[in-house]
Design an enzyme around this catalytic site. Structure first.
Site, PDB file in Angstrom:
ATOM      1  N   ASP A 119      -6.219  -6.088   7.422  1.00 43.23           N
ATOM      2  CA  ASP A 119      -5.225  -4.545   7.355  1.00 43.23           C
ATOM      3  C   ASP A 119      -5.523  -3.795   8.375  1.00 43.23           C
ATOM      4  O   ASP A 119      -6.612  -3.638   8.154  1.00 43.23           O
ATOM      5  CB  ASP A 119      -5.985  -3.979   6.025  1.00 43.23           C
ATOM      6  CG  ASP A 119      -5.402  -4.472   4.985  1.00 43.23           C
ATOM      7  OD1 ASP A 119      -4.341  -4.953   4.947  1.00 43.23           O
ATOM      8  OD2 ASP A 119      -6.294  -5.074   3.295  1.00 43.23           O
ATOM      9  N   ASP A 141       2.565  -5.017   3.419  1.00 42.74           N
ATOM     10  CA  ASP A 141       1.883  -4.272   2.587  1.00 42.74           C
ATOM     11  C   ASP A 141       3.354  -3.499   1.979  1.00 42.74           C
ATOM     12  O   ASP A 141       4.119  -3.254   0.975  1.00 42.74           O
ATOM     13  CB  ASP A 141       0.749  -3.434   2.810  1.00 42.74           C
ATOM     14  CG  ASP A 141      -0.193  -4.684   1.984  1.00 42.74           C
ATOM     15  OD1 ASP A 141       0.054  -5.665   1.643  1.00 42.74           O
ATOM     16  OD2 ASP A 141      -1.435  -4.458   3.406  1.00 42.74           O
TER      17      ASP A 141
END
Length: 165
Positions: A119, A141
């Site tokens: 991330d 995401d």
């Protein structure tokens, strides 16, 4: 392959390629692990976060068994979503499902390659002397959330004729 199904496959492949390319660039070209956080705008930073859980860091696990279970659940979900996508009759739903599938596969590749999901995107805002920030996320995401929004839109606003079997 029907044109509608093709649009879902293209969405899945595009989401997967954009996700993996961004992560590879950040890890190996930009070298975010060595550089650390990088301010892009006053409200957006690039940071490196290794997510061993699922969305929003839920169910964090450092054990190989936990990681294997998460990958297995994700694999079953991708197969079920692919079946749904193959049976879908609307372009919006098919593209939404493709985005979810591409994002899920992108994050699963990370889990296999690194043992955690990469991330890197962090939005934040200063208000009344405090900093408020959102979860650190990645392009996979974003694709998953956009896919869910497309499915919701199709469910609520899609044409009734398009919804018929």
């Amino acid at each position: 392959m029907t044109p509608v199904l093709r649009s879902g496959v293209v969405a899945a492949v595009a989401a997967l390629i954009l996700d993996q390319a961004s992560k590879l660039w950040l890890l190996y070209v930009f070298d975010i692990g060595r550089r650390g956080a990088a301010r892009v705008t006053p409200f957006f930073d690039l940071v490196l976060a290794w997510n061993t859980g699922i969305s929003y860091g839920w169910f964090q696990t450092d054990s190989p068994v936990g990681a294997t279970i998460l990958v297995a659940v994700k694999a079953v979900a991708v197969v079920l979503l692919a079946i749904w996508m193959a049976r879908s009759h609307t372009r919006t739903a098919t593209i939404g499902l493709g985005l979810i599938i591409g994002g899920a596969i992108g994050n699963a590749i990370d889990r296999f390659a690194y043992g955690a999901v990469v991330d890197f995107a962090l939005f934040h805002v200063q208000f009344a002397g405090k900093t408020y920030s959102w979860y650190v996320f990645n392009i996979a995401d974003v694709a998953i959330v956009a896919g869910v929004i497309a499915l919701l839109y199709d469910s609520f606003f899609g044409t009734p004729a398009a919804k018929a079997p």
